[in-house]
Design an enzyme around this catalytic site. Structure first.
Site, mmCIF file in Angstrom:
data_model
loop_
_atom_site.group_PDB
_atom_site.id
_atom_site.type_symbol
_atom_site.label_atom_id
_atom_site.label_comp_id
_atom_site.label_asym_id
_atom_site.label_seq_id
_atom_site.Cartn_x
_atom_site.Cartn_y
_atom_site.Cartn_z
ATOM 1 N N LYS A 138 0.542 40.296 -28.330
ATOM 2 C CA LYS A 138 1.520 39.214 -28.290
ATOM 3 C C LYS A 138 0.791 37.900 -28.529
ATOM 4 O O LYS A 138 -0.050 37.477 -27.727
ATOM 5 C CB LYS A 138 2.238 39.176 -26.947
ATOM 6 C CG LYS A 138 3.267 38.042 -26.859
ATOM 7 C CD LYS A 138 4.003 38.043 -25.539
ATOM 8 C CE LYS A 138 5.066 39.106 -25.506
ATOM 9 N NZ LYS A 138 6.204 38.820 -26.411
ATOM 10 N N ASP B 7 14.019 36.809 -18.428
ATOM 11 C CA ASP B 7 14.520 37.193 -19.747
ATOM 12 C C ASP B 7 14.708 38.706 -19.829
ATOM 13 O O ASP B 7 14.166 39.376 -20.705
ATOM 14 C CB ASP B 7 13.571 36.720 -20.853
ATOM 15 C CG ASP B 7 14.248 36.724 -22.228
ATOM 16 O OD1 ASP B 7 15.486 36.826 -22.274
ATOM 17 O OD2 ASP B 7 13.532 36.626 -23.239
ATOM 18 N N GLY C 124 9.706 37.592 -29.503
ATOM 19 C CA GLY C 124 10.153 37.222 -28.168
ATOM 20 C C GLY C 124 10.109 35.730 -27.982
ATOM 21 O O GLY C 124 9.630 34.977 -28.848
ATOM 22 N N GLY C 125 10.608 35.294 -26.830
ATOM 23 C CA GLY C 125 10.645 33.871 -26.551
ATOM 24 C C GLY C 125 9.267 33.249 -26.471
ATOM 25 O O GLY C 125 9.107 32.055 -26.702
ATOM 26 N N ILE D 98 5.954 43.989 -34.928
ATOM 27 C CA ILE D 98 6.806 44.998 -34.292
ATOM 28 C C ILE D 98 7.806 44.388 -33.317
ATOM 29 O O ILE D 98 8.605 45.107 -32.721
ATOM 30 C CB ILE D 98 5.956 46.057 -33.563
ATOM 31 C CG1 ILE D 98 5.055 45.395 -32.507
ATOM 32 C CG2 ILE D 98 5.141 46.868 -34.541
ATOM 33 C CD1 ILE D 98 4.293 46.396 -31.666
ATOM 34 N N GLY D 99 7.773 43.053 -33.136
ATOM 35 C CA GLY D 99 8.735 42.445 -32.232
ATOM 36 C C GLY D 99 8.612 40.945 -32.168
ATOM 37 O O GLY D 99 7.577 40.367 -32.515
ATOM 38 N N VAL E 143 4.960 39.780 -31.667
ATOM 39 C CA VAL E 143 4.150 40.922 -31.247
ATOM 40 C C VAL E 143 3.728 41.705 -32.483
ATOM 41 O O VAL E 143 4.547 41.990 -33.359
ATOM 42 C CB VAL E 143 4.937 41.844 -30.289
ATOM 43 C CG1 VAL E 143 4.038 42.966 -29.791
ATOM 44 C CG2 VAL E 143 5.486 41.043 -29.122
#
Length: 775
Positions: free
Chosen positions: A479, A590, A460-461, A457-458, A465
């Site tokens: 995550k 961020d 990131g750095g 669903i995502g 996720v």
């Protein structure tokens, strides 16, 4: 003839069998004013007084239950399913069927009980018998100089001023007094607010002209401000689209366990804003007929010891002695020397202090946000903790001796087993803490919950996720971390910090996994996804009826100006909390729309905080490498200057400009690359301050909603605040606390300077206009 007969039976059935509430309303006789010609008014007449224009409110006698012939005289919402009561005469006063409301020939309004005693306030006296009792459209019952708004019960209605009035919960346990304090047991204050009134648009107006916003601020809904029986103040908003459901859009106390009286003496309250509170007895106590009582009494200083309870606080005010302590030993010995001292709270970091609990242990609760550890005094013979300690110590010593005796040949096996039992000790150590804290998940549990990490669903750095579902049906976001520096101790330290961060606009962490190379964080699932999906909808390829592929925009609700403003303000408050209110100073590093998640009601929640480099408040930290996302990085990242909280301020300013414009800053390009027109903040500044055409930078998808009379001040504050945040020099930018005040409108915003371009350039620090690379 037979068809007519069947239709007649059909309609007769529905006419004779309406719903109970509909039938009751049909039988009620309504009138817009009660005067001497309507007098007397008795409970059995089934008459109601209605607000004459909007007919939203009704007043009259309400029967408490069908089994009792007892009535109250009340005001309620007339046209909703549960007919919610917002006021009653004399709070808990009840009346028999023989009671009556009358207007006397002299013009006095009286509510006489069966004995003839008047229970209506004596101030309700009219000028003559021509006076009338009327119910206004705002829910205020008025008779000459008397009005119900001056005698509230447990609810304030929109635009009803608090003045010197007091709210009392229906169970009588809690008071919200005219000093703006929430009080339990008439003496113990557990929360304060400078409250003045609830505006009809959902704004809570405070005494200092500041305000708070409810989650649906701006929507045209019925609202009420109520002191509930659990001691919490809440703003309720009626959602007509969901069966006339009252939805909580603001509440005073986020952690229910911090409300006094939730649990009894000697108890510890457990729970969170999402989980209902419950009560447990601490070590050394047991539940006897609903009360926590000591197992073994102690008789003197030599007959007692202390059990440490992390994250536990007893907050009763009148039975505490607060003082600074030179060290832990002084605090402990002071409690031992006092026979009435039942334990003490101690803070180990920052300013040293200790709190002695005398005579009683009141209002205990567990929360990762508390700064103290509780040391509970128990009898020296108490075994609740000593048995556990001795047992685990014996296990570890036995294992160590056995493994060591096998010699060098089995050394590697010994190390593996030691690590295994060390992890077990970590797990058991967490179980000693009261329930409700961050849970330690195994890798297998999270793998099963996410269906083998299948639903992404995502990104990131710090990792990917995944969506998952726990066995108790809670939906989670996992995550899976990558490139996390430091060892296990550092990771545990960061997890502890994140778990202690509680704010309405921060994503809540529920647990973690630290198993060999697997490091994961488990968060609450935020259903609407990121702000970026609403501001910058992604085109997707779809097939038309003729089979050809075409481009369509992902269908999502378009955020109106009020929602965008609430999102911006919520994010500002969350970052201000990270910068200024946390125990440890946290730079996000961020901030971007992808890291701002939206609840069902579009309440924003900032994610991905706490994993960047942490530093002490008084220090300025230079990061070893650039962290963050292109387009949102402050100039100091490029210039090798110290990184402070002002780097987050710059990133927030860029997000704020994107919220107003609906345009991604690094996708914005103008044709004239020889000027500064292609730099988004410069272009926006020129439009607002030089050309005076603020409408040119507004999101064109909602331009038709823009009303300069209604929205100009809101948008103007957002744009001016963004320009101040985007100043090239860090010292010129405001703190996030001031940014939140600028958005609220509680501080004056002067005209900012024009944002300047900074480059990631060649050896001379510049790039040609044909290849601009702005961070």
């Amino acid at each position: 003839m037979s068809i007519f007969y069947l239709l007649l039976l059909f309609f007769s059935f529905f006419l004779c069998n309406p719903s109970s509430s509909t039938a009751q309303q049909q039988q009620e006789q309504s009138f817009s004013a009660f005067n001497i010609s309507n007098s007397p008014w008795t409970p059995t007449q089934n008459r109601i007084l209605v607000s004459s224009n909007n007919r939203t409110f009704a007043a009259g006698f309400r029967q408490l239950s069908t089994s009792q012939q007892l009535y109250i005289f009340a005001i309620w919402y007339r046209n909703i399913t549960d007919r919610t009561i917002v006021w009653s005469l004399g709070r808990n006063s009840t009346f028999s069927p023989s009671s009556s409301l009358v207007i006397t020939p002299s013009g006095a309004l009286q509510l006489n009980d069966s004995t003839g005693k008047n229970l209506f306030p004596s101030v309700a006296v009219g000028k003559s018998n021509s006076s009338s009792l009327v119910l206004q459209d705002n829910g205020n019952l008025v008779f000459e100089n008397w009005e119900s708004f001056n005698f509230p019960t447990d609810t304030f209605l929109p635009n009803q001023l608090m003045n010197n009035n007091t709210l009392v919960s229906r169970n009588g346990k809690y008071i919200f007094n005219n000093s703006k304090d929430l009080i339990f047991n008439e003496t113990d204050v557990y929360w304060s607010i400078k409250f003045q009134s609830l505006a009809s648009d959902g704004t809570l107006v405070k005494d200092n002209s500041a305000s708070w916003m409810s989650a649906d601020q701006g929507a045209s809904h019925l609202r009420r401000f109520t002191l509930d029986d659990d001691g919490n103040l809440r703003v309720y908003s009626l959602d007509p689209s969901v069966n006339d459901t009252w939805r909580v859009v603001w509440k005073a106390v986020q952690e229910p366990c911090t409300i006094y009286g939730t649990c009894g003496p000697n108890s510890i309250c457990m729970g969170s804003e999402r989980n209902s509170p419950y009560c447990i007895c601490p070590p050394g106590f047991q539940n006897i007929t609903g009360e926590c009582k000591r197992k073994i009494p102690f008789t003197g200083p030599k007959d007692s010891k202390f059990l440490r309870l992390d994250y536990v606080n007893f907050s009763g005010g009148s039975n505490q002695t607060d003082r600074q302590a030179l060290n832990f030993t002084v605090c402990e010995s002071g409690c031992l020397a006092n026979p009435s001292c039942l334990g003490f709270g101690y803070k180990f970091t920052g300013k040293q202090y200790c709190v002695h609990q005398l005579d009683r242990l009141l209002y205990g609760y567990w929360s990762p946000a508390t700064e103290t550890a509780m040391f509970l005094r128990v009898a020296k013979t108490e075994t609740d903790e000593s048995n556990f300690t001795a047992r685990n110590l014996a296990i570890l010593i036995t294992l160590f001796v056995i493994e060591l005796s096998t010699g060098a040949l089995f050394f590697w096996a010994f190390v593996k087993k030691y690590i295994k039992y060390r992890d077990m000790a970590h797990t058991l150590g967490l179980e000693l803490l009261p329930l409700g804290g961050p849970k330690r998940f195994t890798y297998a549990e999270l793998k099963d919950a996410t269906k083998d990490f299948n639903d992404v669903i995502g990104h990131g750095g710090f990792g990917i996720v995944y969506k998952g579902v726990l066995p108790d049906q809670r939906v989670i976001a996992v995550k899976r971390l990558k490139n996390v520096g430091g060892g296990e101790a550092e990771f545990w330290a960061e997890v502890t910090i994140i778990a202690r961060m509680h704010h309405l606009n921060l994503v809540r962490m529920w647990g973690f996994c630290a198993e060999k190379s697997h490091k994961m964080l488990v968060y609450e699932y935020v259903p609407n996804g990121s702000l970026a999906k609403f501001l910058f909808p992604n085109p997707s390829l779809v097939k038309s009826e003729d089979g050809n592929e075409g481009e369509s925009v992902e269908t999502r609700p378009i955020l109106d100006w009020s929602v965008r403003y609430r999102i911006a303000l919520g994010v500002a408050r969350a970052i201000a909390y990270l910068h200024e209110e946390c125990l440890e100073w946290v730079i996000h590093c961020d901030i971007k729309p992808e890291n701002i998640l939206l609840e069902d009601d579009f309440c924003p929640k900032v994610s991905d905080f706490g994993l960047a480099k942490l530093a002490k408040k008084e220090d300025k930290v230079t990061m070893s490498r650039i962290r963050g996302t292109r387009g949102y990085l402050a100039p100091e990242w490029v210039k090798n200057e110290p990184i402070t909280a002002k780097a987050d301020v710059y990133s927030f300013g860029m997000v704020l400009l994107e919220i107003v414009s609906g345009t991604r800053n690094f996708d914005f390009r103008r044709s004239s690359l020889q000027s500064e027109d292609w730099y988004f903040p410069c272009w926006a500044f020129e439009k607002v301050y030089q050309q005076k055409r603020v409408e040119d930078i507004l999101d064109r998808r909602i331009m038709h909603y823009y009303d300069s009379r209604q929205h100009f001040d809101m948008v103007d504050r957002m744009v001016k605040t963004a320009m101040w945040c985007l100043q090239d020099r860090a010292e010129l930018r405001p703190s996030m606390g001031k940014v939140a005040k600028m958005l609220e409108g509680t501080v004056e915003i002067t005209e900012p300077g024009k944002p300047t371009i900074f480059y990631l350039g060649d050896e001379n620090g510049h790039l040609g206009p044909e290849d601009p690379k702005v961070l």
